[in-house]
Each structure stands twice: as structure tokens, then as C-alpha cells.
Write an enzyme that holds these catalytic residues in place. Structure first.
Site, PDB file in Angstrom:
ATOM      1  N   GLY A  71       0.925  -1.145  -0.115  1.00  0.00           N
ATOM      2  CA  GLY A  71       0.147   0.176  -0.041  1.00  0.00           C
ATOM      3  C   GLY A  71       0.968   1.376   0.050  1.00  0.00           C
ATOM      4  O   GLY A  71       0.338   2.183  -0.416  1.00  0.00           O
ATOM      5  N   ALA A 204      -3.443  -6.485  -0.792  1.00  0.00           N
ATOM      6  CA  ALA A 204      -3.931  -7.905  -0.380  1.00  0.00           C
ATOM      7  C   ALA A 204      -3.843  -8.032   1.074  1.00  0.00           C
ATOM      8  O   ALA A 204      -4.526  -8.861   1.625  1.00  0.00           O
ATOM      9  CB  ALA A 204      -2.868  -8.837  -1.143  1.00  0.00           C
ATOM     10  N   CYS A 329       1.559   5.551  21.242  1.00  0.00           N
ATOM     11  CA  CYS A 329       2.693   5.996  22.464  1.00  0.00           C
ATOM     12  C   CYS A 329       3.328   5.035  22.883  1.00  0.00           C
ATOM     13  O   CYS A 329       3.970   5.280  23.909  1.00  0.00           O
ATOM     14  CB  CYS A 329       1.448   6.454  23.566  1.00  0.00           C
ATOM     15  SG  CYS A 329       0.543   5.009  24.091  1.00  0.00           S
TER      16      CYS A 329
END
Length: 419
Positions: A71, A204, A329
Site C-alpha cells: 500500500g 492484499a 504512544c
């Protein structure tokens, strides 16, 4: 020890049917698809079959699909590649303030090259405000990039409406609308023709497929410049030898998603809604981040007051519950994530954010286990918290720092009280 995997936004378990489809292309059919001999031809054929499967999931044409490795690469290719083509027409780009870092950092890179980036604000639920998009559009705007769904808080944007805002503005005839759909594609139904987007990225690994395969949908007629210098693969849009086993798995995962997406969504929603409904009954001072209803089916993100997300994350892990620290965090600076910051979530509360993301492989028994163990962990941490002790003794909350406002970001967030 019992193990419950609830970090499916970062990666999902591979569907066995997907794994089975990939196996032959590791050791039997290993040819390079650019080669013309038999093994190469087999790889070329399955590459194009997978391209068709991937296209069908989003109602696109196979010629509109460009394969990438992930991505992040897809977003880099879309943002930088489109900007590179259109830079002679304008240098203004609009993105939302809660985009994935692959979009935000691509924007920062382009800023160094002379582009101007407008970062759209969101409301307290993480929704893009249509009027803000309309106001941001300019004659030199060349690209708008707004994610389909946020991976951290689960809010799903009304992309069709936002596309209409851009088109109806008649600002120019060349502005491209891109959406990062990595978090939603294969999980909820997406139709690029219905949305009206020009470019869309998906992967995917969040739809029970393999890591190492993703794609850019590029509508016919939209141009893009490749960002990797090399050969002619992917119609000269993305150089590099294609990862055939992963791409085959990507195609299979898209085929399965297309037929099972409604069934899987209902299964996951039921588990999600149980967590969202039950946790506030068992834990006081806990606040849901993102939209109550318009959210990804498997997303549960809560901020728990008087604790820190890092501690929650680690103690959950000790009980075999694998989740994510929603406030990011678990880093040395203990900073609130850029998403919660953009949503104006109070820092003192946002530090206690935890993200559970569910999949079709999760069970109700696992959710019951979380509901049993999570409240115990919160109690343990609060028993050690001086802020919680102060609150119990005085009924007041200590101010975390300049600008603290406990009202921000939550429907039922407590009012700030000075010491």
C-alpha cells in the site's frame, strides 16, 4: 496461554485457499513473466488472470490495474506519479490531515519540490467536512487525495459526495481524485465507477491475502509517471520483476472477497458491536474514537482515561491479546497520533488509546476473553495511577498541560476542572 489476534489492520491471517493458490508458483512455475519460453508464458498468463480478479473486485477494467509491492508503494506511485504528470498545469494538492503516512510524507516530499499542500481538517469523529474541501479548491489544484477509511479510528468517508464536490466546483478540467482504500478494500464493497474516483490504492495483506502485493487503480485516460527507474513491467508504470506468487494470492483473495464480503462483514460487525457495547459497561471513563455507525466493520478504538496506551498494549500482550496502541504512544516521545490530534482528542485521554481490529477468523469466545481480561488490566493500571487516585479523592481531574480540554473528541468526555 490463550492467543487472540486483534491487530488485523496491520496484517491479516492468510486464507488457506489463497495459500493453496500460491504454492505452485514458488517451486513449479517460477518463470519470469517477461520471458517468452514456457515457464515465462505460464507466469504471464496467471499475472493477467490475477489482474482481472483484482479489477473485478472494484468494478474496474483489468487494463486499469497496476501491481505494486504494498500500500505504501501504491500511494507513493499515485501521489508522486500523478503530480509529476500534472505539474505544468498546477502545483496545488489537497489531502486530509488523517491520511496514512505514505500519503502525508509523499506530500512533504512534493512540498520540497515546489508543490503546495493543503491539509483538510476533520471533525471530532474523523469526517472530512465537505465545505472545507470546497473552500480549499483552487484554479491550480491538480490532485485531491482523501482516504476511503481511516485505519486507526475506522471512520469511513463519503467519497462519492466528496468527488461530487470537486466535480461540481468546475474549478478546472484536470484535477484528479485519488483515494487510499487500503483499509477498506476487500472488507467493504467498493465500486470505482459508482464512486467516480480517478485513482484508488489497495493491498492484499488486509483482505486475507499475502504481504508483497498491492495495486493502483488508474482510470482510463489518467496519466501517471513511474517512480522506479528500470524496465517496462506494468505497462512501463512500475518497473521491477513481478512477484508472481504474491500477485496470484492477491487475485485469489480478491475473488474470495467479492463472493464473501457481505457475509464476512456481518460476522465481524457483530463482534465489533459487542466490544463497543460491552466495554463501557465494564469500564468507566472510556470513550469511543471515530464514528459510532459509519466505521469499518472490524474497527474498535477506545481511549481509556487515567492509563497509557503503551501499558495497556503490553499487559494485553501478556495475556495473549494482540492489539495496537491506538495513540502511537509506544514510542519514546509518548506523542498522540496525528489522527487523534487532528480529531482534537485531548492528549491526556488520547494517551490511553487502544485499537482492536477484528477479522473473519475471530470468534465470540475470543471477544468474551477480551471483555473478561481488559477491565482487569485497566483496574490494575488505575490502581497505580496518581491521576486516578487524585480524581477519586477530589472528584477533579488534574490539567495535563496548556490547552487541555477534556471535552474535545468525545460525545461523553468529562469536562475539564482546574485544581
Amino acid at each position: 496461554m490463550k492467543q487472540v489476534y486483534l491487530d488485523n489492520q496491520s496484517n491479516t491471517k492468510l486464507d488457506e485457499r489463497v495459500f493453496d493458490s500460491m504454492k505452485p508458483f514458488f517451486v513449479e512455475y517460477y518463470g519470469n513473466p517477461q520471458s517468452i519460453y514456457f515457464l515465462g508464458s505460464v507466469s504471464k498468463d496467471v499475472l493477467e488472470t490475477a489482474r482481472q480478479q483484482v479489477a473485478e473486485l472494484i468494478n474496474a477494467d483489468s487494463k486499469e490495474i497496476i501491481f505494486t509491492s504494498c500500500g505504501t508503494e501504491s500511494n507513493n506511485l499515485a501521489i508522486k506519479g500523478i503530480a509529476d504528470v500534472l505539474k505544468m498545469k498546477g502545483r496545488h494538492i489537497i489531502v486530509s490531515s488523517i491520511e496514512h503516512l505514505s500519503v502525508l510524507n509523499s506530500g512533504k516530499k512534493l512540498e520540497k519540490e515546489g508543490f503546495e499542500i493543503t491539509y483538510l481538517p476533520v471533525d471530532v469523529k474523523g469526517n472530512i467536512i465537505a465545505d472545507e474541501l470546497k473552500k480549499a479548491l483552487r484554479k491550480d489544484t491538480i490532485l485531491v487525495s482523501i482516504q476511503y477509511a481511516n485505519p486507526e479510528v475506522g471512520t469511513v468517508q463519503d467519497i462519492k459526495k466528496l468527488v461530487s464536490v470537486v466535480r461540481d466546483s468546475n474549478i478546472n478540467d484536470f484535477v484528479v481524485f485519488h483515494t487510499d482504500a487500503v483499509s477498506g478494500c476487500g472488507i467493504i464493497s467498493i465500486d470505482v465507477k459508482n464512486l467516480g474516483v480517478d485513482a484508488l490504492t489497495f493491498s492484499a495483506s488486509v483482505m486475507y491475502g499475502p504481504k508483497g502485493a498491492a495495486a493502483v487503480y488508474l482510470k482510463k485516460g489518467i496519466e501517471i509517471n513511474q517512480q522506479l527507474d528500470g524496465g517496462v513491467q506494468e505497462n512501463s508504470k512500475r518497473s521491477g520483476t513481478e512477484n508472481i506468487p504474491a500477485i496470484v494470492g492477491f487475485g485469489k483473495s480478491c475473488e474470495i472477497a467479492k463472493s464473501e464480503i457481505i457475509k464476512n462483514s456481518e460476522i465481524v460487525k457483530k463482534l465489533r458491536d459487542k466490544l463497543i457495547a460491552e466495554l463501557p459497561k465494564r469500564i468507566e471513563y472510556i470513550y469511543l474514537n471515530g464514528s459510532q455507525t459509519n466505521r469499518l466493520p472490524g474497527n474498535v478504538n477506545f481511549s481509556v482515561e487515567f492509563v497509557e496506551g503503551e501499558a495497556l498494549f503490553l499487559l494485553l500482550d501478556a495475556k495473549g491479546i494482540m492489539a495496537a496502541s491506538g495513540s502511537a504512544c509506544a514510542n519514546k516521545n509518548l506523542r498522540l497520533s496525528h489522527v487523534l490530534t487532528a480529531m482534537n482528542v485531548d492528549e491526556a485521554i488520547g494517551q490511553g488509546s487502544i485499537l482492536f481490529t477484528l477479522s473473519k477468523f475471530n470468534t465470540e469466545e475470543e471477544i468474551d476473553y477480551v471483555l473478561e481480561e481488559f477491565p482487569k488490566i485497566v483496574k490494575k493500571l488505575r490502581d497505580m495511577s496518581p491521576l486516578y487516585s487524585y480524581f477519586l479523592q477530589t472528584g477533579k481531574r488534574k490539567v495535563a498541560g496548556p490547552g487541555t480540554d477534556y471535552e474535545h473528541g468525545h460525545d461523553h468526555c468529562p469536562m475539564k476542572e482546574e485544581q
